[in-house]
Design a protein around this motif. Structure first.
Motif, PDB file in Angstrom:
ATOM      1  N   ILE A  50       0.851  -1.193   0.000  1.00 66.37           N
ATOM      2  CA  ILE A  50       0.000   0.000   0.000  1.00 66.37           C
ATOM      3  C   ILE A  50       0.885   1.240   0.000  1.00 66.37           C
ATOM      4  N   LEU A  51       0.628   2.150  -0.946  1.00 67.98           N
ATOM      5  CA  LEU A  51       1.234   3.482  -0.943  1.00 67.98           C
ATOM      6  C   LEU A  51       0.195   4.362  -0.260  1.00 67.98           C
ATOM      7  N   LEU A  52       0.500   4.829   0.942  1.00 66.62           N
ATOM      8  CA  LEU A  52      -0.509   5.397   1.831  1.00 66.62           C
ATOM      9  C   LEU A  52      -0.193   6.826   2.252  1.00 66.62           C
ATOM     10  N   ASP A  53      -1.117   7.729   1.939  1.00 69.11           N
ATOM     11  CA  ASP A  53      -1.019   9.103   2.429  1.00 69.11           C
ATOM     12  C   ASP A  53      -1.527   9.121   3.870  1.00 69.11           C
ATOM     13  N   ILE A  54      -1.100  10.084   4.659  1.00 64.88           N
ATOM     14  CA  ILE A  54      -1.581  10.198   6.033  1.00 64.88           C
ATOM     15  C   ILE A  54      -2.826  11.070   6.100  1.00 64.88           C
ATOM     16  N   MET A  55      -2.780  12.211   5.424  1.00 64.60           N
ATOM     17  CA  MET A  55      -3.893  13.164   5.495  1.00 64.60           C
ATOM     18  C   MET A  55      -4.991  12.771   4.509  1.00 64.60           C
ATOM     19  N   LEU A  56      -5.972  12.048   5.032  1.00 64.93           N
ATOM     20  CA  LEU A  56      -7.085  11.544   4.228  1.00 64.93           C
ATOM     21  C   LEU A  56      -8.397  11.978   4.868  1.00 64.93           C
ATOM     22  N   PRO A  57      -9.470  12.080   4.068  1.00 65.77           N
ATOM     23  CA  PRO A  57     -10.776  12.333   4.676  1.00 65.77           C
ATOM     24  C   PRO A  57     -11.209  11.110   5.485  1.00 65.77           C
ATOM     25  N   GLY A  58     -11.885  11.335   6.588  1.00 71.54           N
ATOM     26  CA  GLY A  58     -12.338  10.228   7.434  1.00 71.54           C
ATOM     27  C   GLY A  58     -11.183   9.641   8.217  1.00 71.54           C
ATOM     28  N   ILE A  59     -11.055   8.341   8.164  1.00 68.53           N
ATOM     29  CA  ILE A  59      -9.968   7.641   8.852  1.00 68.53           C
ATOM     30  C   ILE A  59      -8.643   8.050   8.198  1.00 68.53           C
ATOM     31  N   ASP A  60      -7.677   8.492   9.012  1.00 66.39           N
ATOM     32  CA  ASP A  60      -6.406   8.921   8.412  1.00 66.39           C
ATOM     33  C   ASP A  60      -5.477   7.732   8.164  1.00 66.39           C
ATOM     34  N   GLY A  61      -4.369   8.008   7.483  1.00 66.85           N
ATOM     35  CA  GLY A  61      -3.423   6.964   7.115  1.00 66.85           C
ATOM     36  C   GLY A  61      -2.802   6.254   8.301  1.00 66.85           C
ATOM     37  N   PHE A  62      -2.569   6.986   9.393  1.00 67.84           N
ATOM     38  CA  PHE A  62      -2.022   6.341  10.587  1.00 67.84           C
ATOM     39  C   PHE A  62      -2.959   5.235  11.066  1.00 67.84           C
ATOM     40  N   GLU A  63      -4.256   5.555  11.118  1.00 66.71           N
ATOM     41  CA  GLU A  63      -5.248   4.575  11.569  1.00 66.71           C
ATOM     42  C   GLU A  63      -5.341   3.388  10.615  1.00 66.71           C
ATOM     43  N   VAL A  64      -5.313   3.665   9.314  1.00 66.68           N
ATOM     44  CA  VAL A  64      -5.351   2.581   8.321  1.00 66.68           C
ATOM     45  C   VAL A  64      -4.169   1.644   8.550  1.00 66.68           C
ATOM     46  N   CYS A  65      -2.999   2.196   8.715  1.00 67.05           N
ATOM     47  CA  CYS A  65      -1.789   1.408   8.943  1.00 67.05           C
ATOM     48  C   CYS A  65      -1.946   0.542  10.191  1.00 67.05           C
ATOM     49  N   GLU A  66      -2.415   1.142  11.259  1.00 63.93           N
ATOM     50  CA  GLU A  66      -2.587   0.423  12.517  1.00 63.93           C
ATOM     51  C   GLU A  66      -3.574  -0.744  12.359  1.00 63.93           C
ATOM     52  N   ILE A  67      -4.694  -0.499  11.682  1.00 66.08           N
ATOM     53  CA  ILE A  67      -5.704  -1.539  11.459  1.00 66.08           C
ATOM     54  C   ILE A  67      -5.111  -2.682  10.632  1.00 66.08           C
ATOM     55  N   VAL A  68      -4.392  -2.337   9.567  1.00 63.65           N
ATOM     56  CA  VAL A  68      -3.791  -3.361   8.704  1.00 63.65           C
ATOM     57  C   VAL A  68      -2.821  -4.231   9.495  1.00 63.65           C
ATOM     58  N   LYS A  69      -1.971  -3.611  10.278  1.00 59.28           N
ATOM     59  CA  LYS A  69      -0.943  -4.365  10.996  1.00 59.28           C
ATOM     60  C   LYS A  69      -1.503  -5.176  12.172  1.00 59.28           C
ATOM     61  N   LEU A  70      -2.706  -4.829  12.650  1.00 58.31           N
ATOM     62  CA  LEU A  70      -3.314  -5.585  13.751  1.00 58.31           C
ATOM     63  C   LEU A  70      -4.106  -6.798  13.271  1.00 58.31           C
ATOM     64  N   LYS A  71      -4.499  -6.815  11.995  1.00 59.08           N
ATOM     65  CA  LYS A  71      -5.280  -7.945  11.463  1.00 59.08           C
ATOM     66  C   LYS A  71      -4.324  -9.030  10.973  1.00 59.08           C
ATOM     67  N   PRO A  72      -4.384 -10.204  11.563  1.00 55.80           N
ATOM     68  CA  PRO A  72      -3.455 -11.273  11.164  1.00 55.80           C
ATOM     69  C   PRO A  72      -3.456 -11.562   9.660  1.00 55.80           C
ATOM     70  N   GLU A  73      -4.631 -11.512   9.028  1.00 62.01           N
ATOM     71  CA  GLU A  73      -4.708 -11.829   7.594  1.00 62.01           C
ATOM     72  C   GLU A  73      -4.134 -10.725   6.714  1.00 62.01           C
ATOM     73  N   TRP A  74      -3.846  -9.563   7.281  1.00 62.93           N
ATOM     74  CA  TRP A  74      -3.290  -8.438   6.513  1.00 62.93           C
ATOM     75  C   TRP A  74      -1.856  -8.107   6.903  1.00 62.93           C
ATOM     76  N   LYS A  75      -1.316  -8.769   7.911  1.00 60.86           N
ATOM     77  CA  LYS A  75       0.018  -8.422   8.425  1.00 60.86           C
ATOM     78  C   LYS A  75       1.115  -8.479   7.375  1.00 60.86           C
ATOM     79  N   HIS A  76       0.932  -9.317   6.342  1.00 63.97           N
ATOM     80  CA  HIS A  76       1.949  -9.482   5.296  1.00 63.97           C
ATOM     81  C   HIS A  76       2.031  -8.273   4.360  1.00 63.97           C
ATOM     82  N   ILE A  77       1.005  -7.425   4.367  1.00 60.94           N
ATOM     83  CA  ILE A  77       0.950  -6.297   3.430  1.00 60.94           C
ATOM     84  C   ILE A  77       2.002  -5.256   3.809  1.00 60.94           C
ATOM     85  N   LYS A  78       2.821  -4.896   2.841  1.00 63.23           N
ATOM     86  CA  LYS A  78       3.843  -3.865   3.052  1.00 63.23           C
ATOM     87  C   LYS A  78       3.180  -2.491   2.948  1.00 63.23           C
ATOM     88  N   ILE A  79       3.624  -1.553   3.771  1.00 63.15           N
ATOM     89  CA  ILE A  79       3.060  -0.202   3.753  1.00 63.15           C
ATOM     90  C   ILE A  79       4.179   0.826   3.610  1.00 63.15           C
TER      91      ILE A  79
END
Length: 124
Positions: A50-79
Motif C-alpha cells: 500500500i502506498l498510503l497518504d496520512i492526510m485523508l478524509p475520514g480515517i487517516d493513514g495512521f489509523e489505516v496502517c494500525e488496522i492493517v498491521k493488527l489484522k493477522p490476515e493483513w500483516k503481510h501487506i507492506k506499507i
C-alpha cells in the motif's frame, strides 16, 4: 504472478502519476481516496503493498496502517507512507505503527519504484 499495489491518496495529481508509474513497472493497481475506501479495497483486492497518504478524509493513514498491521490476515501487506508530513514525530509514529517505509512529498519516481521493488522482493 503480478503484484498488486493499492494507492491511497485523495489528490488526483498524486494518484494518476503514481498509478501510471506502478503499472508501467508491471504492477496491478487499485485506488482509494479515503481511509474507509482503503479498508474496503484491502478486503476486496488483497494488495501486496500500500502506498498510503496520512492526510485523508475520514480515517487517516495512521489509523489505516494500525488496522492493517493488527489484522493477522493483513500483516503481510507492506506499507509505504507517502506524505507531506515530514516532521520527526510523524515519521516516528508511522514507523511505530508498522510502516515499512516513510517517504515525504515531493518524492522522486525512481525512489518510489526502488522502494516498492525492494520491499516486494523482501530485501532490507
Amino acid at each position: 504472478m503480478t503484484r498488486k499495489i493499492l494507492i491511497v491518496d485523495d489528490e488526483p495529481n498524486i494518484v494518476v502519476p503514481l498509478q501510471f508509474l506502478m503499472e508501467r513497472n508491471g504492477y496491478e493497481t487499485a485506488v482509494a481516496q479515503s481511509g474507509e475506501e482503503a479498508l474496503e479495497a484491502i478486503s476486496k483486492e488483497n494488495p501486496d503493498l500500500i502506498l498510503l497518504d496520512i492526510m485523508l478524509p475520514g480515517i487517516d493513514g495512521f489509523e489505516v496502517c494500525e488496522i492493517v498491521k493488527l489484522k493477522p490476515e493483513w500483516k503481510h501487506i507492506k506499507i509505504i507512507f507517502l506524505t507531506a508530513k515530514g516532521r520527526e514525530v510523524d515519521i516516528a509514529k508511522g514507523m511505530v505503527l508498522g510502516a515499512d517505509e516513510y517517504i515525504t512529498k515531493p518524492f522522486l519516481n525512481k525512489q518510489i519504484v526502488e522502494c516498492v521493488q525492494r520491499l516486494l522482493l523482501g530485501r532490507p
